[in-house]
Design a protein around this motif. Sequence first.
Motif, PDB file in Angstrom:
ATOM      1  N   ALA A 104       1.540 -13.204  -3.996  1.00  0.00           N
ATOM      2  CA  ALA A 104       0.715 -12.066  -3.438  1.00  0.00           C
ATOM      3  C   ALA A 104      -0.132 -11.168  -4.419  1.00  0.00           C
ATOM      4  N   THR A 105       0.296 -11.213  -5.646  1.00  0.00           N
ATOM      5  CA  THR A 105      -0.067 -10.449  -6.729  1.00  0.00           C
ATOM      6  C   THR A 105      -0.552 -11.081  -7.968  1.00  0.00           C
ATOM      7  N   THR A 106      -1.040 -10.369  -9.115  1.00  0.00           N
ATOM      8  CA  THR A 106      -1.434 -10.860 -10.133  1.00  0.00           C
ATOM      9  C   THR A 106      -0.594 -10.816 -11.452  1.00  0.00           C
ATOM     10  N   SER A 107      -1.027 -11.367 -12.621  1.00  0.00           N
ATOM     11  CA  SER A 107      -0.197 -11.155 -13.712  1.00  0.00           C
ATOM     12  C   SER A 107      -0.078  -9.730 -13.932  1.00  0.00           C
ATOM     13  N   TYR A 108      -1.480  -8.933 -14.121  1.00  0.00           N
ATOM     14  CA  TYR A 108      -1.183  -7.572 -14.316  1.00  0.00           C
ATOM     15  C   TYR A 108      -0.454  -7.084 -13.573  1.00  0.00           C
ATOM     16  N   LEU A 109      -0.489  -6.823 -12.189  1.00  0.00           N
ATOM     17  CA  LEU A 109       0.353  -6.376 -11.275  1.00  0.00           C
ATOM     18  C   LEU A 109       1.790  -6.564 -11.248  1.00  0.00           C
ATOM     19  N   TRP A 123      -5.751   1.848  -9.250  1.00  0.00           N
ATOM     20  CA  TRP A 123      -5.706   0.546 -10.128  1.00  0.00           C
ATOM     21  C   TRP A 123      -4.988  -0.472  -9.349  1.00  0.00           C
ATOM     22  N   ALA A 124      -3.728  -0.041  -9.072  1.00  0.00           N
ATOM     23  CA  ALA A 124      -2.798  -0.853  -8.429  1.00  0.00           C
ATOM     24  C   ALA A 124      -3.093  -1.566  -7.164  1.00  0.00           C
ATOM     25  N   TRP A 125      -3.768  -0.435  -6.362  1.00  0.00           N
ATOM     26  CA  TRP A 125      -4.119  -1.015  -5.083  1.00  0.00           C
ATOM     27  C   TRP A 125      -5.563  -2.129  -5.185  1.00  0.00           C
ATOM     28  N   ALA A 126      -6.233  -1.844  -6.141  1.00  0.00           N
ATOM     29  CA  ALA A 126      -7.351  -2.814  -6.112  1.00  0.00           C
ATOM     30  C   ALA A 126      -6.973  -4.011  -6.666  1.00  0.00           C
ATOM     31  N   GLU A 127      -6.093  -3.781  -7.700  1.00  0.00           N
ATOM     32  CA  GLU A 127      -5.590  -5.122  -8.322  1.00  0.00           C
ATOM     33  C   GLU A 127      -4.652  -5.857  -7.133  1.00  0.00           C
ATOM     34  N   PHE A 128      -4.033  -5.324  -6.306  1.00  0.00           N
ATOM     35  CA  PHE A 128      -3.549  -6.078  -5.157  1.00  0.00           C
ATOM     36  C   PHE A 128      -4.369  -6.599  -4.200  1.00  0.00           C
ATOM     37  N   ARG A 129      -5.319  -5.894  -4.035  1.00  0.00           N
ATOM     38  CA  ARG A 129      -6.415  -6.619  -2.972  1.00  0.00           C
ATOM     39  C   ARG A 129      -7.262  -7.614  -3.589  1.00  0.00           C
ATOM     40  N   SER A 130      -7.251  -8.081  -4.886  1.00  0.00           N
ATOM     41  CA  SER A 130      -7.866  -8.897  -5.569  1.00  0.00           C
ATOM     42  C   SER A 130      -7.444 -10.348  -5.048  1.00  0.00           C
ATOM     43  N   ALA A 176      11.052  -5.659  -4.918  1.00  0.00           N
ATOM     44  CA  ALA A 176       9.931  -5.355  -5.684  1.00  0.00           C
ATOM     45  C   ALA A 176      10.398  -4.283  -6.728  1.00  0.00           C
ATOM     46  N   SER A 177      11.358  -4.166  -7.364  1.00  0.00           N
ATOM     47  CA  SER A 177      11.875  -3.584  -8.161  1.00  0.00           C
ATOM     48  C   SER A 177      11.196  -3.365  -9.494  1.00  0.00           C
ATOM     49  N   VAL A 178      10.290  -4.770  -9.697  1.00  0.00           N
ATOM     50  CA  VAL A 178       9.453  -4.783 -11.021  1.00  0.00           C
ATOM     51  C   VAL A 178       8.418  -3.744 -10.959  1.00  0.00           C
ATOM     52  N   VAL A 179       8.140  -3.057  -9.941  1.00  0.00           N
ATOM     53  CA  VAL A 179       6.892  -1.985  -9.781  1.00  0.00           C
ATOM     54  C   VAL A 179       7.626  -1.042  -9.075  1.00  0.00           C
ATOM     55  N   ARG A 217       0.797  -1.307   0.180  1.00  0.00           N
ATOM     56  CA  ARG A 217      -0.024   0.006   0.096  1.00  0.00           C
ATOM     57  C   ARG A 217       0.981   1.355   0.069  1.00  0.00           C
ATOM     58  N   ALA A 218       1.838   1.171   0.964  1.00  0.00           N
ATOM     59  CA  ALA A 218       2.660   2.409   0.875  1.00  0.00           C
ATOM     60  C   ALA A 218       3.876   2.695  -0.428  1.00  0.00           C
ATOM     61  N   GLY A 219       4.045   1.353  -1.027  1.00  0.00           N
ATOM     62  CA  GLY A 219       4.606   1.564  -2.291  1.00  0.00           C
ATOM     63  C   GLY A 219       3.714   2.044  -3.402  1.00  0.00           C
ATOM     64  N   ILE A 220       2.632   1.508  -3.457  1.00  0.00           N
ATOM     65  CA  ILE A 220       1.763   1.961  -4.332  1.00  0.00           C
ATOM     66  C   ILE A 220       1.419   3.459  -4.452  1.00  0.00           C
ATOM     67  N   ARG A 221       1.233   3.962  -3.014  1.00  0.00           N
ATOM     68  CA  ARG A 221       1.029   5.390  -2.831  1.00  0.00           C
ATOM     69  C   ARG A 221       2.215   6.079  -3.522  1.00  0.00           C
ATOM     70  N   ARG A 222       3.433   5.635  -3.375  1.00  0.00           N
ATOM     71  CA  ARG A 222       4.579   6.327  -4.006  1.00  0.00           C
ATOM     72  C   ARG A 222       4.419   6.214  -5.713  1.00  0.00           C
ATOM     73  N   THR A 223       3.754   5.278  -6.036  1.00  0.00           N
ATOM     74  CA  THR A 223       3.712   5.048  -7.581  1.00  0.00           C
ATOM     75  C   THR A 223       3.053   6.537  -8.168  1.00  0.00           C
TER      76      THR A 223
END
Length: 324
Positions: free
Chosen positions: A86-91, A227-234, A299-302, A33-39
């Motif tokens: 803990a992620t998805t193909s999109y994320l 989008w990223a936070w919703a995808e992570f929570r899936s 987590a460099s990929v994101v 969540r913190a990282g997604i906010r930084r995005t």
Amino acid sequence: MTTQVMKSAGRHALKGSFVAARAGGKAAVYGVRAGIRRTQRFPALPDLPNGRYVDLPGRGEAFVVDSGAPEGRPDAPVLLLFHGLATTSYLTWFSTIDELRADHRIVMLDQRWHGRGIVSERFSLEDCVDDAALVLDELGIDRVIAVGYSMGGALAQLFWRRHGERTAGLVLASTAACWRANLGDAMFYPVLGAANARFREHYRARVQEVRSSLAEAAVVGGEMSTWAWAEFRSTSAWAMPEVLGTLGGFDARPWLGEIDVPTAVVVTARDHAIATARQRAMAAAIPGASVHESPGGHASVVFDVHRWRPVFLAAVAEVVERVG
């Protein structure tokens, strides 16, 4: 030690493993969540290809993304992308899809117990790679370069092991050949496995609740962090004890030396999740594997994509060239 004391110790061990796994899941949520906010500093979300459900008879419906071949290149190499824990193909792959599909056909799917993936009785790495092979059957694809990040790297290795005739090459990023790195791991994973045997049905029910709550079609646009936070929570945090317990039993070291396809390993130099030394040890055990180093963390990929992406793309290009 009396039987009563032994039973009490066993109950405490099971409880401890359950609490540790849940705490790890919560830590991952807060960290992401913190990282997604930084995005917020990232550019707009790229135009992602839409996914669809593919029926795998007797197994369930897999959520599959297929970019199709690039225009004018029907014989372009096919990359089969395996996502991380803990992620998805999109994320996992959104930051590189545009570059990859310019010259390749991209196929990826949400793995079991993740996102829109199949919710089976239990999580199995073997089931995940066999799902992927059946998806290739449905798409009429014979051979692929298997690409995996973190947990996906274990799946890519196992895909070669179980479906070697379909594997033209491997790209393994931020991953290892074994998830048990030390004595603490050797003690933790068996206890976690015992806890999973007891609580698996509860985990599964909660994972299914999250899966059932998702919209039938994935949203592949909008503002980046939302989008990223919703995808992570899936992906339900309740999946993590089961998936981690299964990863704890993965060990490719006995057969890594048999890998006979062009392989590139992308090492993340400041990785605190999978130690750099373990990533390098895996690369050294694979005959002819090349090493490409990115300076960031796991987590460099994101979260460090501007430095990670060119290294990763170079690794892919090298394997494609070697496959020839």
